[in-house]
Design an enzyme around this catalytic site. Structure first.
Site, PDB file in Angstrom:
ATOM      1  N   TYR A 157     -17.127  84.225  19.667  1.00 18.85           N
ATOM      2  CA  TYR A 157     -17.834  84.261  20.943  1.00 18.85           C
ATOM      3  C   TYR A 157     -17.072  85.027  22.027  1.00 18.85           C
ATOM      4  CZ  TYR A 157     -20.592  82.502  24.915  1.00 18.85           C
ATOM      5  OH  TYR A 157     -21.383  82.397  26.035  1.00 18.85           O
ATOM      6  N   LYS A 161     -18.486  88.508  23.762  1.00 20.37           N
ATOM      7  CA  LYS A 161     -18.794  88.687  25.179  1.00 20.37           C
ATOM      8  C   LYS A 161     -17.965  89.816  25.787  1.00 20.37           C
ATOM      9  CE  LYS A 161     -22.022  85.622  25.693  1.00 20.37           C
ATOM     10  NZ  LYS A 161     -23.415  86.048  25.975  1.00 20.37           N
TER      11      LYS A 161
END
Length: 264
Positions: A157, A161
């Site tokens: 994650y 991002k």
């Protein structure tokens, strides 16, 4: 704030949470909004709410941002009759397995990267040419404070991002001459359905609040307000920015998710 009447907008991952709030905000400002996601029931409910609130005009299309054909169809559905798109908010994304890096499943790691980075890239790929056709436009991607603040146990994650943010910066540079502005928002902990799994009496929750100077969780409307500004004429000289919207948490440290992490 300036009106968005006459502008066509696409918001991905907009059946619930932040994406839904952004769609409502854009519709309220007068934009013709198309939302997309993978679950028809939530998309239909979101459009019904926008209509019931008298916020504006909204429709939906079922789409998976990891499928190029699906993204192309969503961009076409959101465009005007002449094929022009003025606003795109790439909100679709998500996480996966929680655990130390050496415990991460490679296929799951790849899936999360594809959802966040490739999904945003595909949205850009098919939205930006339609914005060029319109003579310019505004693209906003939803990142996370995890894109630059360490989030141990989050696997793919955080790098996903971070990848979104660099895509936005490069797109801002590449397409500025076409009158297209590209920016990103880094939300902190926002009270959405996804975050409801975190017990309010847990160390995880406490680690968020303790490290947030403003002392409260974010609301989807907080993110929607900034997104609406970024796509408006009032932000016409703002591009390539990645803006923290987290109550000040990025001034301190990220959360502690060890409670949910896989052993290893």
């Amino acid at each position: 704030m300036s009106s968005l009447y006459g502008r066509h907008a696409l918001v991905t991952g907009a059946g619930t949470g932040i994406g839904k709030a952004i769609a409502v905000s854009l519709a309220t400002a007068g934009a013709t909004v198309t939302i997309c996601g993978r679950t028809e029931s939530t998309l239909a409910a979101a459009c019904e709410q926008i209509a019931a609130d008298g916020s504006g005009e909204a429709s939906y299309v079922i789409a998976d941002v990891t499928s190029e054909g699906s993204v192309e169809e969503a961009c076409a559905a959101a465009s005007s009759e002449s094929g022009e798109l003025h606003i795109c908010v790439a909100n679709a994304g998500g996480g996966g397995m929680l655990g130390r890096l050496h415990t991460q499943d490679a296929a799951e790691f790849d899936r999360v990267l594809r959802l966040n980075v490739t999904g945003t890239f595909l949205t850009m790929k098919h939205a930006l040419p339609r914005m060029i056709r319109a003579g310019g436009g505004a693209f906003v991607a939803i990142s996370s404070i995890a894109g630059h603040l360490t989030h141990p146990f989050f696997g793919a994650y955080p790098p996903g991002k971070a990848g979104i943010e660099q895509l936005v910066r490069n797109a801002a540079d590449e397409y500025g001459a076409d009158g297209i502005r590209c920016n990103a928002i880094r939300p902190g902990f926002v009270a959405t359905e996804i975050m409801d799994v975190i017990p309010r009496d847990s160390e995880i929750y406490d680690s968020y609040v303790r490290n947030t100077p403003l002392g409260r969780l974010g609301e989807p409307a907080d993110i929607a307000a900034l997104a609406r500004f970024l796509v408006s004429d009032e932000a016409e000289w703002l591009t390539g920015a990645v803006i923290d919207l987290d109550g000040g948490q990025s001034l301190r440290r990220g959360p502690n998710y060890q409670l949910f992490a896989a052993p290893g």
